[in-house]
Design an enzyme around this catalytic site. Structure first.
Site, PDB file in Angstrom:
ATOM      1  N   CYS A 113       0.823  -1.226   0.000  1.00  7.21           N
ATOM      2  CA  CYS A 113       0.000   0.000   0.000  1.00  7.21           C
ATOM      3  C   CYS A 113       0.850   1.266   0.000  1.00  7.21           C
ATOM      4  O   CYS A 113       0.379   2.331  -0.400  1.00  7.21           O
ATOM      5  CB  CYS A 113      -0.932   0.015   1.199  1.00  7.21           C
ATOM      6  N   HIS A 257      -4.515   6.629   1.663  1.00  7.58           N
ATOM      7  CA  HIS A 257      -4.654   5.318   1.034  1.00  7.58           C
ATOM      8  C   HIS A 257      -6.101   4.834   1.233  1.00  7.58           C
ATOM      9  O   HIS A 257      -6.729   5.119   2.248  1.00  7.58           O
ATOM     10  CB  HIS A 257      -3.670   4.347   1.679  1.00  7.58           C
ATOM     11  N   ASN A 286      -9.784  -1.353  -2.491  1.00  8.31           N
ATOM     12  CA  ASN A 286      -8.366  -1.093  -2.197  1.00  8.31           C
ATOM     13  C   ASN A 286      -7.506  -1.616  -3.349  1.00  8.31           C
ATOM     14  O   ASN A 286      -7.292  -2.813  -3.468  1.00  8.31           O
ATOM     15  CB  ASN A 286      -8.007  -1.790  -0.881  1.00  8.31           C
TER      16      ASN A 286
HETATM   17  O1  UT7 Z   1      -4.545  -2.117   2.533  1.00 14.11           O
HETATM   18  C1  UT7 Z   1      -3.712  -2.483   3.550  1.00 14.11           C
HETATM   19  C2  UT7 Z   1      -4.174  -1.981   4.835  1.00 14.11           C
HETATM   20  N1  UT7 Z   1      -5.388  -2.635   5.218  1.00 14.11           N
HETATM   21  C3  UT7 Z   1      -6.198  -2.057   6.052  1.00 14.11           C
HETATM   22  O2  UT7 Z   1      -5.941  -0.951   6.448  1.00 14.11           O
HETATM   23  C4  UT7 Z   1      -7.395  -2.826   6.510  1.00 14.11           C
HETATM   24  C5  UT7 Z   1      -7.613  -2.606   7.981  1.00 14.11           C
HETATM   25  N2  UT7 Z   1      -8.680  -3.395   8.551  1.00 14.11           N
HETATM   26  C6  UT7 Z   1      -9.961  -3.298   8.180  1.00 14.11           C
HETATM   27  O3  UT7 Z   1     -10.285  -2.565   7.284  1.00 14.11           O
HETATM   28  C7  UT7 Z   1     -10.985  -4.063   8.964  1.00 14.11           C
HETATM   29  O4  UT7 Z   1     -10.350  -4.693  10.054  1.00 14.11           O
HETATM   30  C8  UT7 Z   1     -11.779  -5.111   8.156  1.00 14.11           C
HETATM   31  C9  UT7 Z   1     -12.719  -4.420   7.193  1.00 14.11           C
HETATM   32  C10 UT7 Z   1     -10.835  -6.019   7.411  1.00 14.11           C
HETATM   33  C11 UT7 Z   1     -12.622  -5.946   9.090  1.00 14.11           C
HETATM   34  O5  UT7 Z   1     -13.501  -5.098   9.809  1.00 14.11           O
HETATM   35  P1  UT7 Z   1     -13.573  -5.196  11.406  1.00 14.11           P
HETATM   36  O6  UT7 Z   1     -14.609  -4.259  11.810  1.00 14.11           O
HETATM   37  O7  UT7 Z   1     -12.198  -5.000  11.961  1.00 14.11           O
HETATM   38  O8  UT7 Z   1     -14.065  -6.675  11.612  1.00 14.11           O
HETATM   39  P2  UT7 Z   1     -13.366  -7.832  12.443  1.00 14.11           P
HETATM   40  O9  UT7 Z   1     -12.179  -8.371  11.731  1.00 14.11           O
HETATM   41  O10 UT7 Z   1     -13.205  -7.406  13.867  1.00 14.11           O
HETATM   42  O11 UT7 Z   1     -14.500  -8.929  12.379  1.00 14.11           O
HETATM   43  C12 UT7 Z   1     -15.788  -8.692  12.956  1.00 14.11           C
HETATM   44  C13 UT7 Z   1     -16.699  -9.822  12.496  1.00 14.11           C
HETATM   45  C14 UT7 Z   1     -16.075 -11.202  12.646  1.00 14.11           C
HETATM   46  O12 UT7 Z   1     -17.098 -12.090  13.048  1.00 14.11           O
HETATM   47  P3  UT7 Z   1     -17.259 -12.498  14.610  1.00 14.11           P
HETATM   48  O13 UT7 Z   1     -15.952 -13.126  14.992  1.00 14.11           O
HETATM   49  O14 UT7 Z   1     -17.528 -11.222  15.335  1.00 14.11           O
HETATM   50  O15 UT7 Z   1     -18.412 -13.444  14.568  1.00 14.11           O
HETATM   51  C15 UT7 Z   1     -15.648 -11.539  11.235  1.00 14.11           C
HETATM   52  O16 UT7 Z   1     -15.630 -12.939  11.011  1.00 14.11           O
HETATM   53  O17 UT7 Z   1     -17.001  -9.663  11.104  1.00 14.11           O
HETATM   54  C16 UT7 Z   1     -16.733 -10.898  10.429  1.00 14.11           C
HETATM   55  N3  UT7 Z   1     -16.330 -10.579   9.050  1.00 14.11           N
HETATM   56  C17 UT7 Z   1     -17.218 -10.484   8.047  1.00 14.11           C
HETATM   57  N4  UT7 Z   1     -18.549 -10.622   8.012  1.00 14.11           N
HETATM   58  C18 UT7 Z   1     -19.161 -10.433   6.824  1.00 14.11           C
HETATM   59  C19 UT7 Z   1     -15.093 -10.352   8.560  1.00 14.11           C
HETATM   60  N5  UT7 Z   1     -15.152 -10.080   7.258  1.00 14.11           N
HETATM   61  C20 UT7 Z   1     -16.455 -10.166   6.902  1.00 14.11           C
HETATM   62  C21 UT7 Z   1     -17.163  -9.990   5.705  1.00 14.11           C
HETATM   63  N6  UT7 Z   1     -18.507 -10.125   5.716  1.00 14.11           N
HETATM   64  N7  UT7 Z   1     -16.544  -9.656   4.553  1.00 14.11           N
END
Ligand code: UT7
Length: 329
Positions: A113, A257, A286
């Site tokens: 990135c 980004h 992204n």
């Molecule tokens: O480009 C390089 C840099 N990257 C970034 O900056 C990305 C940074 N991180 C993020 O953008 C976020 O962490 C994500 C969008 C990847 C995930 O969002 P989050 O709010 O941090 O979700 P989480 O990982 O804490 O997961 C919350 C829940 C989980 O379920 P449980 O364990 O609470 O039951 C995940 O399994 O959301 C679930 N989950 C999804 N549900 C539906 C994770 N991805 C998905 C999905 N659809 N695509």
């Protein structure tokens, strides 16, 4: 010493739009979840047969035309990507061949990135030292072939997408151009966001176990990346402004980004630049190394970014690597 300015810019995204709804049956996800957690509505995926150097070529041709130069006038190609066509050689040489130019040096930058910012810093060193007069910097990705299109990969698959952006960089004697650039890295977090295969850690570069478990695809500890991204990006903007005695309020446009709209809203709020931030993540997701040039291109096209403006760029991603730049347009 001369400075370095952007004299032409181009972009290319595949025509095929992939909406959140299209991902729902593949990933056990929902349009609502994706929009709420990331801000993404749709992204672009390449059709079969299109190569990374094809996207890069289209973006490059537009940038060359805008700069009113020919491919032969380029002294060096810098190609930033995390999705090269092959393990080796780099994709810069493939672009060079498609441009029909011989002998022009081509360097691949592997900083995910932050790749565009790292490439900008390398180009700046070469141009300001007088080594080269004109450098083509490309950020391009085809992620759609590397992401895992089953529920196991849903956190990364909804985010990553395809696209390319290119800039022609030239010596500048006037006020416009790069003012300063700050780069950072912390390799202790290398495995928080990575694609473990193909790699020389493993005999054959990828193991049967990895293939069976599909663990050679991108892995991300999203919460950790999120936590670091929202602090590092504003901090480096503050730092770069301080060391150039520029007030943050003097920034006309902030382009962060595009990994997550929530991250970008927090970054803009921390800096007090909510009204000055430009985002297009809702359309493209992204596109990693391509994100910043695509954003600059669209911000210019929409006249959100204008000649004379002070532009702040910032990025954070895998490595971890990060950086910020200040550019007088
Ligand atoms: O480009 C390089 C840099 N990257 C970034 O900056 C990305 C940074 N991180 C993020 O953008 C976020 O962490 C994500 C969008 C990847 C995930 O969002 P989050 O709010 O941090 O979700 P989480 O990982 O804490 O997961 C919350 C829940 C989980 O379920 P449980 O364990 O609470 O039951 C995940 O399994 O959301 C679930 N989950 C999804 N549900 C539906 C994770 N991805 C998905 C999905 N659809 N695509």
């Amino acid at each position: 010493m001369p400075g370095m300015k952007i004299s032409g810019i181009g972009m290319c995204v595949p025509e095929r739009v992939v909406t959140n709804h299209e991902l729902e049956p593949l990933l056990n996800t929902s349009d609502e979840w994706i929009q709420q957690r990331t801000g993404i509505v749709e992204r672009r995926w390449v059709p079969e047969g299109v190569e990374l150097s094809d996207l890069a070529l289209t973006a490059t041709q537009e940038a060359l035309e805008a700069a009113k130069v020919k491919a032969e006038d380029i002294d060096m190609i810098i190609f930033a990507t995390l999705s090269p066509e092959m393990c080796f050689p780099g994709t810069g040489v493939m672009l060079q061949a498609k441009l029909g130019i011989k002998n022009t040096p081509a360097l691949d930058v592997r900083n995910q990135c932050s790749g565009f910012l790292y490439g900008l810093a390398v180009a700046n060193g070469m141009i300001c030292s007088g080594m080269y007069k004109r450098i083509l910097l490309v950020g391009a990705e085809i992620q759609s072939r590397g992401i895992l299109k089953i529920p196991q990969g849903r956190d990364t698959t909804v985010i990553f997408a395809d696209g390319a952006g290119a800039v022609v960089l030239e010596q500048s004697e006037g006020p416009e151009g790069l003012i300063d650039i700050y780069l950072g890295a912390d390799g202790r977090h290398a495995e928080e966001l990575c694609a473990p295969g193909m790699g020389s850690r493993w005999e054959g570069f990828v193991t049967q176990q990895m293939l069976d478990e599909k663990s050679h695809h991108p892995y991300m500890n999203g919460r950790t990346v999120f936590k670091y991204a929202v602090t590092r990006m504003p901090k480096t903007i503050q730092l770069i402004c301080e060391r150039n005695e520029i007030a943050i309020s003097d920034i006309d446009v902030l382009i962060p980004h595009q990994a997550n709209l929530r991250i970008n809203e927090m970054v803009a709020k921390t800096l007090g630049l909510e009204d000055k931030a430009f985002n297009n993540i809702e359309k493209y997701g992204n596109t990693t190394a391509a994100t910043l040039p695509i954003c600059i291109y669209e911000a210019l096209q929409q006249e959100f970014l204008k000649p004379g403006h002070l532009l702040a760029l910032t990025a954070f991603g895998s490595g971890f690597t990060w950086g910020s730049a200040l550019i007088r347009m």
